[in-house]
Scaffold this motif. Structure first.
Motif, PDB file in Angstrom:
ATOM      1  N   ALA A 146      21.672  18.015 -16.468  1.00 16.94           N
ATOM      2  CA  ALA A 146      20.744  19.007 -17.235  1.00 16.94           C
ATOM      3  C   ALA A 146      19.848  19.613 -16.522  1.00 16.94           C
ATOM      4  CB  ALA A 146      20.302  17.948 -18.321  1.00 16.94           C
ATOM      5  N   ARG A 147      19.161  19.031 -15.461  1.00 19.67           N
ATOM      6  CA  ARG A 147      18.119  19.633 -14.736  1.00 19.67           C
ATOM      7  C   ARG A 147      18.805  20.763 -13.938  1.00 19.67           C
ATOM      8  NH1 ARG A 147      16.120  15.349 -11.894  1.00 19.67           N
ATOM      9  NH2 ARG A 147      14.415  14.734 -13.425  1.00 19.67           N
ATOM     10  N   LEU A 177      13.239  19.028 -18.658  1.00 20.73           N
ATOM     11  CA  LEU A 177      13.344  17.811 -19.132  1.00 20.73           C
ATOM     12  C   LEU A 177      12.185  17.183 -19.982  1.00 20.73           C
ATOM     13  CD1 LEU A 177      15.170  15.526 -16.298  1.00 20.73           C
ATOM     14  CD2 LEU A 177      15.935  15.969 -18.545  1.00 20.73           C
ATOM     15  N   GLU A 236      17.507  22.914 -17.575  1.00 21.86           N
ATOM     16  CA  GLU A 236      16.882  22.282 -18.540  1.00 21.86           C
ATOM     17  C   GLU A 236      15.471  21.605 -18.000  1.00 21.86           C
ATOM     18  OE1 GLU A 236      16.599  21.780 -22.149  1.00 21.86           O
ATOM     19  OE2 GLU A 236      18.581  22.001 -21.570  1.00 21.86           O
ATOM     20  N   ASN A 267      22.663  18.668 -25.841  1.00 14.44           N
ATOM     21  CA  ASN A 267      24.037  18.915 -25.331  1.00 14.44           C
ATOM     22  C   ASN A 267      23.928  18.876 -23.838  1.00 14.44           C
ATOM     23  OD1 ASN A 267      25.021  19.084 -28.019  1.00 14.44           O
ATOM     24  ND2 ASN A 267      25.089  21.449 -27.991  1.00 14.44           N
ATOM     25  N   SER A 268      22.826  19.476 -23.027  1.00  8.40           N
ATOM     26  CA  SER A 268      22.734  19.129 -21.620  1.00  8.40           C
ATOM     27  C   SER A 268      22.402  17.825 -21.343  1.00  8.40           C
ATOM     28  CB  SER A 268      21.724  20.312 -21.195  1.00  8.40           C
ATOM     29  OG  SER A 268      21.655  21.512 -21.727  1.00  8.40           O
ATOM     30  N   LEU A 269      21.497  17.126 -22.032  1.00  8.47           N
ATOM     31  CA  LEU A 269      21.311  15.910 -21.523  1.00  8.47           C
ATOM     32  C   LEU A 269      22.587  14.909 -21.629  1.00  8.47           C
ATOM     33  CD1 LEU A 269      17.989  15.254 -23.144  1.00  8.47           C
ATOM     34  CD2 LEU A 269      18.165  15.232 -21.052  1.00  8.47           C
ATOM     35  N   SER A 326      19.348  21.470 -25.890  1.00  4.59           N
ATOM     36  CA  SER A 326      18.962  20.425 -24.677  1.00  4.59           C
ATOM     37  C   SER A 326      19.790  19.202 -24.671  1.00  4.59           C
ATOM     38  CB  SER A 326      17.404  20.186 -24.778  1.00  4.59           C
ATOM     39  OG  SER A 326      16.694  21.491 -24.910  1.00  4.59           O
ATOM     40  N   SER A 357      12.044  19.167 -23.219  1.00  2.00           N
ATOM     41  CA  SER A 357      12.908  18.575 -24.171  1.00  2.00           C
ATOM     42  C   SER A 357      12.791  17.186 -24.533  1.00  2.00           C
ATOM     43  CB  SER A 357      14.470  18.721 -23.516  1.00  2.00           C
ATOM     44  OG  SER A 357      14.687  17.418 -23.020  1.00  2.00           O
TER      45      SER A 357
END
Lengths: 340, 354
Positions: free
Chosen positions: B246-247, B253, B251, B237-239, B235, B256
């Motif tokens: 990220a969403r 949110l 993800e 890494n996506s953020l 997460s 995470s």
């Protein structure tokens, strides 16, 4: 504070008349040196005092409203001078050293080092502020660039000086000098010779007791402040109180009389081997007996194992306060045994 | 060997994520991880062998083998506990710092920002004042509970707004709550001498003078936090691409954020409980690690932990050797050595984009 010249002239005249009257009234009686001293003071129109930092304060009359740091407030109290305001480095209202004095008319204007409520201080309308100054080295060097003791910074000191002139007691060198400096200030502020002589009698008696107890004992006292970093060992000849007790024959652990000023630090790895005393005097602000016992490297220290651990709080530099410390030390010396 | 490419024009931002293109990233990571482990082993050995009491290495080994020979408890009473504490606390703070910087996308974030330290301090003080809890274990529980409560409060304050997508409301809520807690703490401390004395002993962040009482509990707490951190790595890494991106990548949110906060809180609380608040490790370690392994949190979190443990132990050993009979507190060494290292990192490698 400063009066116009005309008023000052009138005050001078009045003082001279009063002095003449005093002298006349005295002439028939016994020539007591204290009374003639009084007369000498009242002949003089103003109040002049040069403090331990070499700063001279000139006032039109003897200050009667005194604001002081707790330690000096205690000293003044003991000679019958009640301050109008006190600032301390701990909570003044619960300071046990003040328990014998009535604080109901005293403004408490600070309870933490360097925190002084300037408005409250100004509201107390002091004529004079008393605090301390500590030398920066063994030679007694005073750094006037640094703020006085108990003050946060130079700026605060300037603000205080706007409220009233500041005088300082030098806390360094020989303990008796510090006591005498405080006495001189008290006398100058109107303390009676009787009050001081009476206190001195009790002080001398306690000093004699301590001297006797010290002579009969070969115990070594170790004065420490314990913390996470290790043990801070006070250098007895650098701290005026321990210097005073040493001069009466009390023996303190003194591992490195030279070197850094005032104290050295010994890590917990080294503490047990270096602290050679039979009795531990533990400052109230640091690690206490239980904390010392929780240190694996120190738990088996002979004094600790023998339970010869006493709390220690620095006392004020007046006869009463130091006499009480003498009595405490006498008891400790009489009740303890050689273990190291 | 690669030659440092100083003086070359700055690369575009995306390229900065991979520290060097000249070397395959995977190999570089393995080499860095190996180097970090070796360095840590060296620091660990030094921490057992060296101290302000000069015992010969041979004597240390003898005493380690036979605790009965350690009569003055210098090895088993001082060096072993502080080495174990240093490893655990350094690892926990370093890893927590990595999660923290990832969650807030703020390179200067440090685990204190979510109110963890302030909450722990307040709880310790309340424990002493209300319950008279001065034992090591009681202090530890207070610190743990306080840290968790503070984080929950910060999270709720941020969530009350609509603030969880961006890291900014979390950081602001954290600062606000920290300040409030610090104010209440000062009030309690200043109005009671006994509380002040107990608090003063705890508040000095230090490995010296501590024991391993309650270590198991604190370590369990930190390990649990590490599990959350591992679960949070993808997460993070996506953020790093931004909340919207990220969403878009699917993800969750809120989920995470909760997992990340749990990781930070548990790891920091475990560390703070046994060693008091220690600064700079949580800030510096992730940057050191990022130089070696880049910004992939699956690598960054464990490497930041190793770096944290190394930095803390090494600085502690340096402090022991500087003070003669005494020691220079680890916090002081950390700010000097850590500060210089930090400046070098920032100068050499432009602050890695988060």
């Amino acid at each position: 504070m400063t009066k116009p010249p005309a008023a000052r002239g009138a005050a001078t005249l009045l003082a001279a008349l009063l002095a003449a009257a005093t002298l006349t009234s005295c002439s028939g009686g016994s020539a007591d040196p204290d009374e003639s001293g009084e007369a000498g003071v009242s002949q003089y129109t103003g109040w002049t005092y040069t403090d331990d930092a070499g700063v001279t304060v000139d006032l039109d009359q003897r200050p009667t409203r005194i604001a002081a740091f707790t330690d000096y407030a205690i000293g003044l109290f003991s000679y019958g001078i009640e301050p109008v305001a006190i600032f301390g480095r701990e909570d003044v209202a619960t300071d046990r050293r003040l328990k014998d004095y009535d604080l109901s008319d005293v403004a408490i204007v600070g309870n933490n080092y360097g925190e002084i409520d300037l408005e409250a201080l100004a509201a107390a309308q002091p004529d004079l502020i008393v605090t301390g100054i500590y030398p920066t080295d063994r030679d007694g060097t005073l750094s006037l660039e640094d703020p006085y003791y108990a003050l946060a910074d130079k700026e605060q000191q300037e603000q205080l000086a706007k409220i009233a002139p500041i005088v300082v007691i030098k806390v360094g060198g020989a303990g008796i000098d510090v006591i005498e400096s405080l006495n001189a200030l008290a006398v100058s502020l109107g303390a009676s010779a009787d009050a001081i002589n009476q206190a001195k009698a009790a002080y001398d008696a306690a000093a004699a007791e301590l001297t006797e107890a010290a002579a009969q004992s070969d115990l070594e006292l170790t004065m420490i402040y314990g913390g996470a970093d290790g043990i801070y060992l006070v250098k007895p000849m650098d701290e005026p109180t321990t210097e005073l007790y040493t001069s009466l024959g009390v023996k303190f652990t003194d591992l490195a009389p030279d070197g850094d000023y005032y104290w050295d630090i010994y890590s917990w790895e080294n503490a047990a081997q270096t602290m050679t005393g039979d009795v531990l005097l533990v400052f109230t602000e640091g690690y206490q007996e239980a904390d010392l016992l929780a240190q694996p490297t120190f738990a088996s220290h002979p004094a600790l194992a023998a339970g010869q651990v006493y709390t220690w709080a620095d006392a004020a530099f007046d006869y009463d306060s130091q006499a009480a410390q003498f009595e405490y030390l006498t008891t400790i010396l009489r009740d303890s045994e050689k273990v190291a | 060997m690669t030659v440092p490419r100083l003086g070359l024009p700055a690369r575009p931002d995306r390229a900065a994520r991979a520290p060097s293109r000249d070397w395959p990233l995977q190999r570089r990571r393995l080499v860095f991880a190996g180097g970090a482990l070796l360095a840590l082993a060296g620091a660990l050995t030094a921490s057992l062998m060296l101290g302000s009491n000069l015992i010969s290495p041979l004597a240390v080994i003898t005493r380690l083998a036979d605790p009965a020979a350690d009569v003055d408890a210098v090895v088993w009473g001082s060096r072993v506990p502080r080495t174990v504490l240093g490893l655990m606390v350094g690892f926990a703070l370093g890893a927590a710092g990595a999660v923290m910087q990832g969650q807030t996308r703020n390179p200067l974030a440090d685990p204190g920002i979510f109110g963890v330290s302030a909450g722990a301090s307040l709880a310790v003080v309340l424990g002493v004042r209300l319950l008279g809890a001065t034992s090591m274990l009681a202090t530890l529980w207070c610190a743990l509970v306080g840290a968790v409560v503070a984080t929950v409060v910060v999270f709720l304050v941020a969530a009350l707004g609509r603030g969880l997508s961006s890291p900014v409301p979390l950081a602001i809520a954290g600062t606000a709550v920290s300040t409030l807690f610090a104010a209440v703490t000062s009030f309690l401390v200043l109005t009671d001498q006994a509380t002040l004395a107990a608090y003063r002993i705890w508040v000095v962040g230090s490995l010296s003078g501590r024991t391993l009482n309650g270590f198991g509990l604190a370590a369990a707490c930190a390990v649990l936090g590490l599990v959350f951190a591992a679960a949070n790595a993808r997460s993070l890494n996506s953020l790093a691409l931004g909340a919207d991106m990220a969403r878009g990548l699917g993800e969750n949110l809120i989920g995470s954020r909760v997992i990340g906060l749990a990781a930070i809180t548990l790891m920091t609380a475990g560390a703070v409980a046994v060693a008091g608040p220690i600064g700079f490790v949580g800030l510096t370690a992730p940057h050191l690690a990022r130089v070696g392994v880049g910004s992939d949190h699956r690598w960054l979190i464990p490497m930041a932990g190793l770096a944290g443990a190394f930095v803390l132990l090494a600085c502690d050993v340096i402090g022991r050797l500087l003070g003669g009979n005494g020691e220079v507190p680890v916090g002081v060494v950390l700010s000097v050595v850590g500060g210089v290292a930090f400046v070098l990192v920032v100068r050499r490698v432009r602050m890695a984009a988060l």
